[in-house]
Enzyme design. Structure first.
Site, PDB file in Angstrom:
ATOM      1  N   TYR A  62       0.580 -20.431 -33.397  1.00 33.94           N
ATOM      2  CA  TYR A  62       1.712 -21.144 -33.987  1.00 33.94           C
ATOM      3  C   TYR A  62       1.325 -22.789 -33.760  1.00 33.94           C
ATOM      4  CZ  TYR A  62       6.051 -23.314 -35.320  1.00 33.94           C
ATOM      5  OH  TYR A  62       7.026 -24.071 -36.053  1.00 33.94           O
ATOM      6  N   SER A  83       6.109 -29.525 -36.076  1.00 34.28           N
ATOM      7  CA  SER A  83       7.032 -29.020 -34.976  1.00 34.28           C
ATOM      8  C   SER A  83       6.599 -29.921 -33.561  1.00 34.28           C
ATOM      9  CB  SER A  83       6.558 -27.488 -34.758  1.00 34.28           C
ATOM     10  OG  SER A  83       7.036 -26.948 -33.573  1.00 34.28           O
TER      11      SER A  83
END
Ligand SMILES: NC(=O)c1ccc[n+]([C@@H]2O[C@H](COP(=O)([O-])OP(=O)(O)OC[C@H]3O[C@@H](n4cnc5c(N)ncnc54)[C@H](OP(=O)(O)O)[C@@H]3O)[C@@H](O)[C@H]2O)c1
Length: 248
Positions: free
Chosen positions: A156, A143
């Site tokens: 995350y 990401s």
């Protein structure tokens, strides 16, 4: 560029929605065989049924990527049914953002289990086949958060940094086996990912951000196709992309 995707056997985790589903649809319609894993087996089965009805080759199996045996069963099914495993897309993931001070320990554990261990289990399940074949392609999904960290996204972000580190270590280790490795780091893409946020105020903020900036899942699909379509001696190791209007 000739699409070097036709005929490949591609295992996709997290194929029941979002990026995994969009990739499965595209690859299957362009001649790849797709083997689909996720927990929501109804959605997976109806996707596989639809793809098969259109003349594609697709297999669906209930898979929780936090259980190594289940991931192994998925990859074994690909090899046993279709004779080989050309690509694994380790895509399953969740993003339950929240400030650390809220102590959402269950969220932290789930995020680490799915986003890190799930990727490792996918690698573990696919590597023996790829080593024996002396070919294969492992594509891991990181990401923008694997490159940057923001308040509220520490856990995350840590898992997505880990995916990049694991991918780079893997890249170096699999040289003797002619295996390619790619890590794809998307920015905001319109999927169900914000639904994994368990704190209502954080979820609302994230939905607003996605409503403002997110782009279509086709952006991700094109990144996968680009990496897969290179000649076998070309290894695209990293792709980072964002919506043009995304600042972070
Ligand atoms: N969309 C974005 O903006 C964005 C940006 C950067 C990175 N990513 C990454 O892209 C990947 C795909 O996410 P998405 O955006 O497509 O979100 P999504 O629509 O929520 O899809 C997530 C997928 O992961 C699966 N999954 C979750 N937990 C699982 C588990 N324990 N076992 C097996 N599968 C599991 C879900 O299936 P089940 O619930 O049916 O198991 C679903 O198919 C994730 O790794 C995410 O971090 C997305």
């Amino acid at each position: 560029m000739a699409a070097n995707t036709t005929g490949k056997v591609v295992v996709i985790t997290g194929a029941s929605s979002g990026l995994g589903e969009a990739t499965a649809r595209h690859l299957c319609s362009s001649g790849a065989t797709v083997v689909l894993g996720a927990r929501r087996v109804d959605r997976l089965k109806s996707l596989a049924g639809e793809l098969t009805q259109r003349g594609g080759k697709a297999l669906a199996m209930a898979t929780d990527v936090t259980e190594y045996e289940q991931v192994k069963r998925l990859v074994d099914a690909a090899a046993n049914t279709y004779g080989r495993v050309d690509v694994i897309l380790n895509n399953a993931g969740l993003m339950p953002h929240s400030p650390l001070e809220r102590l959402k320990i269950d969220d932290w554990n789930r995020t680490i289990d799915v986003n890190i261990k799930g990727v490792l289990y996918g690698i573990a399940a696919a590597l023996p086949y790829m080593k024996a074949q002396k070919s294969g392609h492992i594509i891991n999904v990181s990401s923008v958060a694997g490159h940057k960290v923001r308040a509220g996204g520490a856990v995350y972000s840590a898992t997505k940094h880990a995916v990049r580190v694991i991918s780079e270590g893997l890249r170096q280790e699999v040289k003797p086996y002619n295996i390619r490795t790619t890590v794809i780091s998307p920015g905001a893409v319109d999927t169900e990912l914000p639904n994994s946020i368990t704190e209502p105020d954080v979820a609302e903020g994230m939905r607003k951000f996605y409503d403002d900036v997110a782009i279509s899942a086709d952006s991700f699909v094109q990144a996968v196709v680009y990496a897969m379509s290179q000649p076998e001696d070309v290894d695209v190791n990293e792709i980072l992309f964002r919506p043009t209007r995304q600042e972070f």
